[in-house]
Design an enzyme around this catalytic site. Structure first.
Site, PDB file in Angstrom:
ATOM      1  N   LYS A   1      12.102  -1.924   0.960  1.00 29.63           N
ATOM      2  CA  LYS A   1      10.800  -1.274   0.721  1.00 29.63           C
ATOM      3  C   LYS A   1      11.030   0.224   0.553  1.00 29.63           C
ATOM      4  CE  LYS A   1       6.986  -2.507   3.104  1.00 29.63           C
ATOM      5  NZ  LYS A   1       6.014  -2.494   4.229  1.00 29.63           N
TER       6      LYS A   1
ATOM      7  N   ASP B   1      -2.911  -5.155  11.562  1.00 39.31           N
ATOM      8  CA  ASP B   1      -3.188  -5.519  10.167  1.00 39.31           C
ATOM      9  C   ASP B   1      -2.755  -6.961   9.892  1.00 39.31           C
ATOM     10  OD1 ASP B   1      -4.250  -5.015   7.701  1.00 39.31           O
ATOM     11  OD2 ASP B   1      -2.476  -3.987   6.903  1.00 39.31           O
TER      12      ASP B   1
ATOM     13  N   GLY C   1       0.799  -1.207   0.000  1.00 33.65           N
ATOM     14  CA  GLY C   1       0.000   0.000   0.000  1.00 33.65           C
ATOM     15  C   GLY C   1       0.839   1.268   0.000  1.00 33.65           C
TER      16      GLY C   1
HETATM   17  N1  LIG Z   1      11.136  -9.241   3.855  1.00 33.12           N
HETATM   18  C1  LIG Z   1      10.569  -9.659   2.718  1.00 33.12           C
HETATM   19  N2  LIG Z   1      11.074 -10.732   2.081  1.00 33.12           N
HETATM   20  C2  LIG Z   1      10.506 -11.173   0.934  1.00 33.12           C
HETATM   21  N3  LIG Z   1       9.431 -10.609   0.347  1.00 33.12           N
HETATM   22  C3  LIG Z   1       8.882  -9.536   0.934  1.00 33.12           C
HETATM   23  C4  LIG Z   1       9.425  -8.994   2.142  1.00 33.12           C
HETATM   24  N4  LIG Z   1       8.662  -7.933   2.503  1.00 33.12           N
HETATM   25  C5  LIG Z   1       7.699  -7.817   1.573  1.00 33.12           C
HETATM   26  N5  LIG Z   1       7.818  -8.773   0.615  1.00 33.12           N
HETATM   27  C6  LIG Z   1       6.960  -8.963  -0.557  1.00 33.12           C
HETATM   28  O1  LIG Z   1       6.404  -7.714  -0.919  1.00 33.12           O
HETATM   29  C7  LIG Z   1       4.971  -7.785  -0.844  1.00 33.12           C
HETATM   30  C8  LIG Z   1       4.443  -6.431  -0.446  1.00 33.12           C
HETATM   31  O2  LIG Z   1       4.752  -6.216   0.907  1.00 33.12           O
HETATM   32  P1  LIG Z   1       4.169  -4.996   1.720  1.00 33.12           P
HETATM   33  O3  LIG Z   1       4.408  -5.274   3.155  1.00 33.12           O
HETATM   34  O4  LIG Z   1       4.726  -3.736   1.197  1.00 33.12           O
HETATM   35  O5  LIG Z   1       2.646  -4.917   1.323  1.00 33.12           O
HETATM   36  P2  LIG Z   1       1.371  -5.862   1.531  1.00 33.12           P
HETATM   37  O6  LIG Z   1       1.337  -6.345   2.930  1.00 33.12           O
HETATM   38  O7  LIG Z   1       1.327  -6.915   0.459  1.00 33.12           O
HETATM   39  O8  LIG Z   1       0.207  -4.823   1.237  1.00 33.12           O
HETATM   40  P3  LIG Z   1      -0.329  -3.643   2.146  1.00 33.12           P
HETATM   41  O9  LIG Z   1       0.801  -2.688   2.359  1.00 33.12           O
HETATM   42  O10 LIG Z   1      -1.419  -3.077   1.317  1.00 33.12           O
HETATM   43  O11 LIG Z   1      -0.798  -4.267   3.420  1.00 33.12           O
HETATM   44  C9  LIG Z   1       4.676  -8.943   0.112  1.00 33.12           C
HETATM   45  O12 LIG Z   1       3.400  -9.498  -0.102  1.00 33.12           O
HETATM   46  C10 LIG Z   1       5.808  -9.911  -0.225  1.00 33.12           C
HETATM   47  O13 LIG Z   1       5.485 -10.660  -1.357  1.00 33.12           O
END
Ligand SMILES: Nc1ncnc2c1ncn2[C@@H]1O[C@H](COP(=O)(O)OP(=O)(O)OP(=O)(O)O)[C@@H](O)[C@H]1O
Length: 371
Positions: free
Chosen positions: A108, A218, A90
């Protein structure tokens, strides 16, 4: 003559003293005004001004984490190239990166102009930055460069649980992709699903058990990451809050994702408690066992109902085995254990928050049942 010179010297000295005093007064007042301006910006200013105020406050959380330069992150992500994208959250894109020291990490990059993104940065630093647990993703470092904010995490090989449940991941070689891949949900056996849910329960029980508990706010399948051994790592602390008043166990805002929100939020109560996390965890228990999406309606005997209503009704009618994800092999599945699992999920999703068990109690209930 001498007297005249003395008078001139005295007058000059007086003038210099008065000037110095005037300069001092001007400086002191200016400083107060500048500080006051900063306080006002914190309360009412525009987004950009708010960002600069946050930059002042952030320093308190930086020390224990590695500060990584933007130049190194650009190198590590091929200048944030789209082929390095592994997720789209998001508040920004997530990239797979290789740091100069050989470490593979997830990076990120928060949207530079989104004030929410900066709140997320701050929340992650304040909460996740203080946590250390095998079932919680590790925040390794950060980067602040002009208006850019970047968070650097340990890389969790198999991506998110939702990708596995929805068949959008292929991760046998640990190389996850953002784009849709072949369906792999069949590989998540009942035992693997139980291992994952127990890991989430352990991580949450740890967070809630701290002297200043942390509410995640969340909990959902896309915020659970899976490592090479399918061990769960709770991620995305952008909405998390630390409860500083341990008597109330309450944070003043509510937040979360449709389908996982507890009923008390819908009543308009602007509070979030650890019991809200327990509710979302209960929904996650239903999601992982049934493979259903909590925000989509289910059909039971021709009637559309919310997933949680459907699940609780089927449990009440003792139809638990019908609820198990068709992708799960039923061979060796012990019905009594499945029933026990769903009754814990029902407790967690009680309408009345007071009736929901604590996460440490949930863990006690889960541990003997699934070994
Ligand atoms: N530490 C990590 N290692 C591997 N993949 C990751 C990691 N962090 C995030 N990701 C990947 O990036 C995606 C997006 O992560 P992020 O936490 O930004 O958003 P989200 O939880 O999918 O969505 P929102 O922010 O809307 O809740 C995750 O679903 C995962 O596939």
């Amino acid at each position: 003559m001498n007297r005249n010179i003395q008078a001139i010297i005295a007058a000059a000295a007086g003038f210099i003293c008065a000037s110095l005093f005037f300069v001092f007064l001007t400086f002191a007042c200016g400083r107060r005004k500048r500080n006051r301006g900063r306080e006002l910006r914190l309360q009412t200013g525009s987004t950009l001004e708010k960002l600069s105020s946050i930059a002042v406050d952030e320093s308190a959380f930086f020390d224990p984490k590695l500060r990584i330069s933007m130049a190194e992150l650009r190198m590590a992500t091929e200048n944030f190239h789209f082929r390095r994208i592994i997720g789209n959250g998001g508040f920004g894109l997530v990239f797979k990166a290789h740091l100069a020291n050989g470490l593979t990490v997830a990076v990120k990059k928060l949207e530079p102009d989104a004030f929410q993104g900066f709140r997320e940065f701050r929340a992650e630093m304040e909460t996740l930055g203080k946590l250390q647990h095998p079932n919680i993703v590790k925040l390794l470092g950060y980067c602040v460069s002009n208006s850019d904010r970047v968070l650097v995490y340990e890389f969790i090989e198999r991506g998110s649980l939702s990708q596995w449940l929805n068949g959008t991941s292929s991760s046998e070689n640990g190389d996850i992709s953002w784009s849709r891949h072949s369906v792999e949900r069949f590989s998540l056996s009942w035992d693997t699903r139980m291992k994952i849910i127990k890991g989430v329960a352990r991580g949450l029980a740890y967070m809630h058990g701290l002297s200043m508990p942390i509410i995640h706010r969340d909990i959902k399948a896309s915020n659970v990451l899976l490592d090479a051994d399918f061990e769960a790592h709770i991620a995305d602390f952008g909405l998390a809050r630390m409860i500083k008043d341990s008597r109330s166990h309450v944070s003043t805002e509510s937040a979360g994702t449709m389908g996982y929100l507890p009923p008390e939020y819908k009543e308009g109560r602007r509070v979030a408690t650890v019991k809200a996390d327990v509710y979302s965890f209960g929904i996650l228990m239903f999601v992982i066992a049934t493979g259903q999406k909590p925000n989509l309606p289910m059909v039971d005997r021709g009637k559309e109902v919310r997933m949680v209503v459907w699940a609780r009704k089927l449990v009440a009618e003792n139809r638990q085995m019908e609820m198990v994800d068709p992708a799960v092999s039923k061979d060796g599945l012990v019905e009594a254990r499945v029933n026990e699992y769903f009754s814990i999920a029902c407790m967690c999703t009680s309408e009345d928050a007071k009736e929901r068990p604590s996460m440490s109690r949930v863990l006690e209930l889960l541990e003997p049942t699934f070994g």
